[in-house]
Design a protein around this motif. Structure first.
Motif, PDB file in Angstrom:
ATOM      1  N   ALA A   1       0.836  -1.210   0.000  1.00 50.39           N
ATOM      2  CA  ALA A   1       0.000   0.000   0.000  1.00 50.39           C
ATOM      3  C   ALA A   1       0.863   1.250   0.000  1.00 50.39           C
ATOM      4  N   ALA A   2       1.952   1.239   0.763  1.00 46.33           N
ATOM      5  CA  ALA A   2       2.855   2.392   0.802  1.00 46.33           C
ATOM      6  C   ALA A   2       3.522   2.601  -0.547  1.00 46.33           C
ATOM      7  N   ALA A   3       3.945   1.521  -1.188  1.00 45.13           N
ATOM      8  CA  ALA A   3       4.565   1.630  -2.511  1.00 45.13           C
ATOM      9  C   ALA A   3       3.565   2.149  -3.535  1.00 45.13           C
ATOM     10  N   HIS A   4       2.334   1.680  -3.444  1.00 44.09           N
ATOM     11  CA  HIS A   4       1.289   2.144  -4.361  1.00 44.09           C
ATOM     12  C   HIS A   4       1.009   3.631  -4.146  1.00 44.09           C
ATOM     13  N   LEU A   5       0.937   4.051  -2.900  1.00 44.33           N
ATOM     14  CA  LEU A   5       0.712   5.454  -2.589  1.00 44.33           C
ATOM     15  C   LEU A   5       1.840   6.321  -3.129  1.00 44.33           C
ATOM     16  N   MET A   6       3.065   5.876  -2.943  1.00 45.76           N
ATOM     17  CA  MET A   6       4.217   6.647  -3.432  1.00 45.76           C
ATOM     18  C   MET A   6       4.237   6.727  -4.954  1.00 45.76           C
ATOM     19  N   SER A   7       3.747   5.691  -5.633  1.00 42.18           N
ATOM     20  CA  SER A   7       3.704   5.739  -7.094  1.00 42.18           C
ATOM     21  C   SER A   7       2.716   6.791  -7.589  1.00 42.18           C
ATOM     22  N   VAL A   8       1.767   7.154  -6.759  1.00 40.30           N
ATOM     23  CA  VAL A   8       0.818   8.213  -7.112  1.00 40.30           C
ATOM     24  C   VAL A   8       1.337   9.573  -6.652  1.00 40.30           C
TER      25      VAL A   8
END
Length: 102
Positions: free
Chosen positions: A26-33
């Motif tokens: 979830a953190a990686a996905h958030l950072m990709s945005v």
């Protein structure tokens, strides 16, 4: 009973690991945005600073090429409203065009 307890504790450990992996995902996905949004905000801020008139001259109106209607002090409220709607349609069409072409 002890074997059953061991099975439950092992199951608990794997659940904690799965939760940790889920959090990392979830953190990686958030950072990709967040990264592209942050970069865009920084670039816009820099461009506005660079393109602003340094001496503060001008009447505060933009020389944006996407603005079809340039308001003047003599225009009526209806004319200003129609011009604002026209400018909004032009900008939305420009964004849609760039989004589809690129």
């Amino acid at each position: 009973d002890l074997e059953a307890d061991d099975g439950q504790s092992q199951g608990g450990d794997s659940t904690e690991e799965e939760e940790g992996e889920g959090f990392e995902h979830a953190a990686a996905h958030l950072m990709s945005v967040v990264k592209p949004v942050f970069v865009t905000m920084v670039l816009v801020t820099v461009l506005v600073s660079v393109l602003a008139q340094p001496d503060g001259s001008g009447d505060g109106r933009s020389d944006n090429p996407y603005l079809v209607y340039k308001e003047s002090d003599d225009d009526s409220t209806g004319t200003k409203l129609g011009g604002a709607l026209l400018n909004a349609v032009v900008i939305v069409c420009a964004v849609a065009f760039v989004t589809t072409v690129l």
